[in-house]
Enzyme design. Structure first.
Site, PDB file in Angstrom:
ATOM      1  N   ASP A  18       0.835  -1.233  -0.122  1.00  0.00           N
ATOM      2  CA  ASP A  18       0.012   0.068  -0.118  1.00  0.00           C
ATOM      3  C   ASP A  18       0.741   1.107  -0.128  1.00  0.00           C
ATOM      4  O   ASP A  18       0.401   2.369   0.575  1.00  0.00           O
ATOM      5  CB  ASP A  18      -1.000  -0.007   1.170  1.00  0.00           C
ATOM      6  N   GLY A  20       1.661   3.123  -2.751  1.00  0.00           N
ATOM      7  CA  GLY A  20       1.421   3.996  -3.665  1.00  0.00           C
ATOM      8  C   GLY A  20       2.284   3.766  -4.916  1.00  0.00           C
ATOM      9  O   GLY A  20       2.243   4.285  -6.015  1.00  0.00           O
ATOM     10  N   GLY A  22       0.832   2.158  -7.516  1.00  0.00           N
ATOM     11  CA  GLY A  22       0.006   2.201  -8.596  1.00  0.00           C
ATOM     12  C   GLY A  22       0.348   3.562  -9.275  1.00  0.00           C
ATOM     13  O   GLY A  22       0.533   3.657 -10.513  1.00  0.00           O
ATOM     14  N   ASN A  43      -4.809  -9.939  -4.445  1.00  0.00           N
ATOM     15  CA  ASN A  43      -4.392  -9.374  -3.103  1.00  0.00           C
ATOM     16  C   ASN A  43      -4.002  -7.853  -3.152  1.00  0.00           C
ATOM     17  O   ASN A  43      -3.746  -7.248  -2.266  1.00  0.00           O
ATOM     18  CB  ASN A  43      -3.378 -10.265  -2.331  1.00  0.00           C
ATOM     19  N   HIS A  46      -3.953  -1.585  -6.429  1.00  0.00           N
ATOM     20  CA  HIS A  46      -2.912  -0.452  -7.077  1.00  0.00           C
ATOM     21  C   HIS A  46      -4.083   0.634  -7.534  1.00  0.00           C
ATOM     22  O   HIS A  46      -4.843   0.399  -8.490  1.00  0.00           O
ATOM     23  CB  HIS A  46      -2.139  -0.955  -8.239  1.00  0.00           C
ATOM     24  N   THR A 134      -5.787 -11.634   2.966  1.00  0.00           N
ATOM     25  CA  THR A 134      -6.644 -10.945   2.049  1.00  0.00           C
ATOM     26  C   THR A 134      -8.036 -11.805   1.553  1.00  0.00           C
ATOM     27  O   THR A 134      -8.996 -11.576   1.334  1.00  0.00           O
ATOM     28  CB  THR A 134      -6.099 -10.308   1.044  1.00  0.00           C
ATOM     29  N   THR A 246       3.316 -12.656   2.426  1.00  0.00           N
ATOM     30  CA  THR A 246       2.405 -13.219   1.376  1.00  0.00           C
ATOM     31  C   THR A 246       3.217 -14.242   0.842  1.00  0.00           C
ATOM     32  O   THR A 246       4.219 -14.398   1.105  1.00  0.00           O
ATOM     33  CB  THR A 246       1.841 -12.061   0.421  1.00  0.00           C
ATOM     34  N   GLY A 309     -11.051  -3.189   2.601  1.00  0.00           N
ATOM     35  CA  GLY A 309     -11.321  -2.317   3.279  1.00  0.00           C
ATOM     36  C   GLY A 309     -11.008  -2.174   4.715  1.00  0.00           C
ATOM     37  O   GLY A 309     -11.457  -1.137   5.417  1.00  0.00           O
ATOM     38  N   ARG A 310      -9.904  -2.963   5.164  1.00  0.00           N
ATOM     39  CA  ARG A 310      -9.615  -2.948   6.609  1.00  0.00           C
ATOM     40  C   ARG A 310      -8.746  -1.741   6.968  1.00  0.00           C
ATOM     41  O   ARG A 310      -8.093  -1.310   6.132  1.00  0.00           O
ATOM     42  CB  ARG A 310      -8.765  -4.284   6.890  1.00  0.00           C
ATOM     43  N   ARG A 312      -5.808   0.274   7.933  1.00  0.00           N
ATOM     44  CA  ARG A 312      -4.525  -0.021   8.256  1.00  0.00           C
ATOM     45  C   ARG A 312      -3.779   0.647   9.487  1.00  0.00           C
ATOM     46  O   ARG A 312      -4.364   1.388  10.218  1.00  0.00           O
ATOM     47  CB  ARG A 312      -3.788   0.691   6.912  1.00  0.00           C
TER      48      ARG A 312
HETATM   49  P1  IMP Z   1      -2.298 -12.725   1.476  1.00  0.00           P
HETATM   50  O1  IMP Z   1      -1.316 -12.228   0.279  1.00  0.00           O
HETATM   51  O2  IMP Z   1      -3.652 -12.683   1.128  1.00  0.00           O
HETATM   52  O3  IMP Z   1      -1.836 -14.156   1.945  1.00  0.00           O
HETATM   53  O4  IMP Z   1      -2.193 -12.040   3.029  1.00  0.00           O
HETATM   54  C1  IMP Z   1      -0.793 -12.143   3.744  1.00  0.00           C
HETATM   55  C2  IMP Z   1      -0.508 -10.939   4.384  1.00  0.00           C
HETATM   56  O5  IMP Z   1      -0.074  -9.985   3.444  1.00  0.00           O
HETATM   57  C3  IMP Z   1      -1.493 -10.212   5.130  1.00  0.00           C
HETATM   58  O6  IMP Z   1      -1.265  -9.431   6.063  1.00  0.00           O
HETATM   59  C4  IMP Z   1      -2.009  -9.145   4.055  1.00  0.00           C
HETATM   60  O7  IMP Z   1      -2.871  -8.113   4.687  1.00  0.00           O
HETATM   61  C5  IMP Z   1      -0.829  -8.797   3.283  1.00  0.00           C
HETATM   62  N1  IMP Z   1      -0.867  -8.197   1.900  1.00  0.00           N
HETATM   63  C6  IMP Z   1      -1.052  -8.975   0.796  1.00  0.00           C
HETATM   64  N2  IMP Z   1      -1.121  -8.169  -0.258  1.00  0.00           N
HETATM   65  C7  IMP Z   1      -0.899  -7.179   0.441  1.00  0.00           C
HETATM   66  C8  IMP Z   1      -1.085  -5.598  -0.098  1.00  0.00           C
HETATM   67  O8  IMP Z   1      -1.112  -5.334  -1.545  1.00  0.00           O
HETATM   68  N3  IMP Z   1      -1.182  -4.704   0.503  1.00  0.00           N
HETATM   69  C9  IMP Z   1      -0.823  -4.850   1.941  1.00  0.00           C
HETATM   70  N4  IMP Z   1      -0.894  -5.829   2.525  1.00  0.00           N
HETATM   71  C10 IMP Z   1      -0.997  -6.873   1.868  1.00  0.00           C
END
Ligand code: IMP
Length: 432
Positions: A18, A20, A22, A43, A46, A134, A246, A309-310, A312
Site C-alpha cells: 500500500d 502507492g 500504482g 491481494n 493499485h 486478504t 504473502t 477495506g480493513r 490500516r
Molecule cells: P495474502 O497475500 O492474502 O496471503 O495475505 C498475507 C499478508 O499480506 C496479510 O497480512 C495481508 O494483509 C498482506 N498483504 C497481501 N497483499 C497486500 C497488499 O497488496 N497490501 C498490503 N498488504 C498486503
C-alpha cells in the site's frame, strides 16, 4: 529524475504494501512500451487517479490505463480469472476497453474456488494466530503450484476436453481434505466449477500467449519494459517478516523468475514508500502508533484497504526497515508518497533503530518474536502547517518538509527522486 532515459525498470514497495506503487507505475507508463505484473494476484490494490477519476486495480497491470501500452500478466502471478474479467468489465463500463493490449502467460497459475475457500477455512482455524490474509486464495494457490498435482494453469483452460476430469479429480480431493481438516460440510460442486471455468476459458483465450517469447522478442526489438511489483518487500516470502508475509517474491529479485526475463534485465529499481509506514493484517510493526497521531494519519491518508477495506495500522516512517529493503532489493531511487498526509503535525518522527532488552539491534531482522519486542528509537523533526497539496516543485515545499525529505534520503542512502503530495498525476514533484 529523467524518466525518458530509464532502462527496463521495476517498481516495488519498501514496506508492507500500500505504498502507492500504482500511481508511480501510472506516471512512468508513458515512458515504457510494456507494463508487466510478475508476482501476487488479487491481494494487491493499485489505485490510480486520473483527472479526478479513481481506478482501483487488483489484477490488471496499471498499464491498461495508458493508451498504446501493452499490459502483461506474467507466469509468476496467481490469477483469479473470474476477478480479472470483473475488472475488465468494470473498466469497460467506464469507457476503457481492454482487448488485445492485454496478454496473459499460459504458464500463470489459476486461483480456483477451492483456494479461496481454503484461505478462509485456514484463517478461521488459526484463530488468534491467523496471518490476516486478504482471503483471495493467494497462499493456497502458490502451495498447489509447488505441489503440482493439484494445480491448474492458464494453459489448462485451453484444453476443454481435459479440463472437466481435472477439476472433478481436484474437487473430490479438496472436499475430502476440507471435511477432514476443518469439518467443512459444504462440498465444492465440480460441475458448477467446470461450467464456470469453461466459460472463462472462452473469454481468456484471446489474451493467452507465451509471454517469455514475447519479452525476448520485445527486448531484442528495443521495447522498454516496466515491471509492476505487488504487495511490499517486507511481505516477501523469503525476506519478509515470515510467517506474516504473502506467498510470492515481492522485490525486483522476483522479476526474472516471475516474468521470465534474463536476470540482468532490470536496470532501475524504484522503491516506493509513504512518508510514514503502514501495515494491514497481523505481524510486528515496531514504529506503529496506537494513539491519536496514528488515527490522524489514518484519517488524513484514507488508510483503509483497497482490497479488503480493513483499517490500516499506521506508524512513523520506519527507516530501519526501509534501509533493509533498499539493501537486499537493489533499490536505485526512491519515491516518497503521501507527504501531504503529515501536514499539521507539530513534529514528525522517524524510526532510526530498534532497541531490545540487550541493546540496539544491528539493523532489520525478520525474526518476528524479536521484532515484536523491539522498541523504536525515534528521531523527531519539526512538522509543517502549510497545505502542500498544490506544490508542483520541491522549492514550493516549506523548509521543514524539504528538511524531512533530505533526512529520509540521508537515512536510505539512495536518492529520493519522486515526491507525491496528493493522489492526482499532477500532484507529483520530481527531484533532480
Ligand atoms: P495474502 O497475500 O492474502 O496471503 O495475505 C498475507 C499478508 O499480506 C496479510 O497480512 C495481508 O494483509 C498482506 N498483504 C497481501 N497483499 C497486500 C497488499 O497488496 N497490501 C498490503 N498488504 C498486503
Amino acid at each position: 529524475m529523467d524518466c525518458s532515459s530509464l532502462g527496463h525498470t521495476c517498481v516495488v514497495g519498501l514496506h508492507w504494501g500500500d505504498e502507492g506503487k500504482g500511481k508511480i507505475v501510472d506516471l512512468l507508463s508513458e515512458h515504457f512500451d510494456i507494463v508487466v505484473r510478475f508476482n501476487g494476484g488479487g491481494n494487491a490494490g493499485h489505485t490510480v487517479v486520473i483527472a479526478g477519476e479513481r481506478f482501483a486495480l487488483h489484477l490488471l497491470p496499471v498499464g491498461v490505463l495508458s493508451p498504446g501500452r501493452m499490459a502483461v500478466i506474467g507466469p509468476g502471478v496467481a490469477l483469479d480469472a473470474g476477478r480479472l474479467f470483473e475488472e475488465i468489465d468494470a473498466l469497460a463500463r467506464r469507457g476503457i476497453v481492454v482487448g488485445d493490449n492485454l496478454r496473459v502467460s499460459d504458464r500463470a497459475h489459476l486461483v480456483m474456488p477451492w483456494h479461496k475457500k481454503q484461505d478462509v477455512l485456514s484463517e478461521q482455524a488459526l484463530g488468534d494466530d491467523r496471518i490476516g490474509t486478504t482471503a483471495r486464495g493467494i497462499g493456497p494457490c502458490y502451495a498447489d503450484k509447488m505441489q503440482r498435482a493439484t494445480a491448474v494453469r492458464v494453459i489448462d483452460l485451453l484444453k476443454p476436453a481435459e479440463l472437466p476430469a481435472r477439476i472433478a479429480r481436484i474437487c473430490e480431493l479438496k472436499n475430502r481434505i476440507f471435511a477432514a481438516a476443518y469439518g467443512d460440510a459444504e462440498p465444492l460442486d465440480a460441475g458448477a466449477v467446470t461450467a464456470e471455468y469453461l466459460a472463462l476459458a472462452e473469454r481468456i483465450r484471446r489474451h493467452v500467449c507465451d509471454t517469455t517469447r514475447l519479452f525476448a522478442e520485445s527486448i531484442a526489438a528495443g521495447r522498454r519494459l516496466l515491471f509492476e511489483g505487488a504487495n511490499g518487500m517486507l511481505l516477501d516470502i523469503d525476506h519478509g517478516t515470515f510467517p506474516y508475509v504473502t506467498s510470492s517474491t515481492t522485490s525486483a529479485i522476483g522479476v526474472p523468475a516471475g516474468a521470465g526475463v534474463p536476470s540482468q534485465t532490470v536496470r532501475t529499481v524504484i522503491g516506493v514508500t509513504k512518508a510514514y509506514t503502514t501495515r494491514v493484517g497481523a505481524g510486528p510493526f515496531p514504529s506503529e502508533l496506537r494513539d491519536e497521531t496514528g488515527q490522524y494519519i489514518r484519517d488524513r491518508g484514507h488508510e483503509y484497504g483497497t482490497t479488503t477495506g480493513r483499517p490500516r495500522r499506521c506508524g512513523w516512517f520506519d527507516a530501519v526497515a526501509a534501509r533493509y529493503s533498499v539493501s537486499f532489493g537493489g533499490i536505485t531511487a526512491v519515491a516518497v508518497m503521501h507527504l501531504d498526509t503529515l501536514t499539521g503535525l507539530q513534529r514528525v518522527g522517524i524510526c532510526t533503530g530498534y532497541r531490545v532488552r540487550d541493546g540496539l539491534l544491528p539493523g532489520f531482522v525478520t525474526d518476528c518474536s524479536l521484532l515484536e519486542q523491539a522498541e523504536p528509537v525515534l528521531e523527531f523533526l519539526p512538522g509543517w502547517d502549510a497545505d502542500i497539496s498544490a506544490a508542483r516543485r520541491v522549492a514550493d515545499l516549506p523548509p521543514a518538509a524539504r528538511n524531512y525529505l533530505d533526512r529520509l534520503e540521508e537515512l536510505l542512502g539512495v536518492p529520493v527522486t519522486i515526491v507525491s503530495v496528493g493522489p492526482d498525476r499532477s500532484q507529483t514533484l520530481m527531484r533532480p
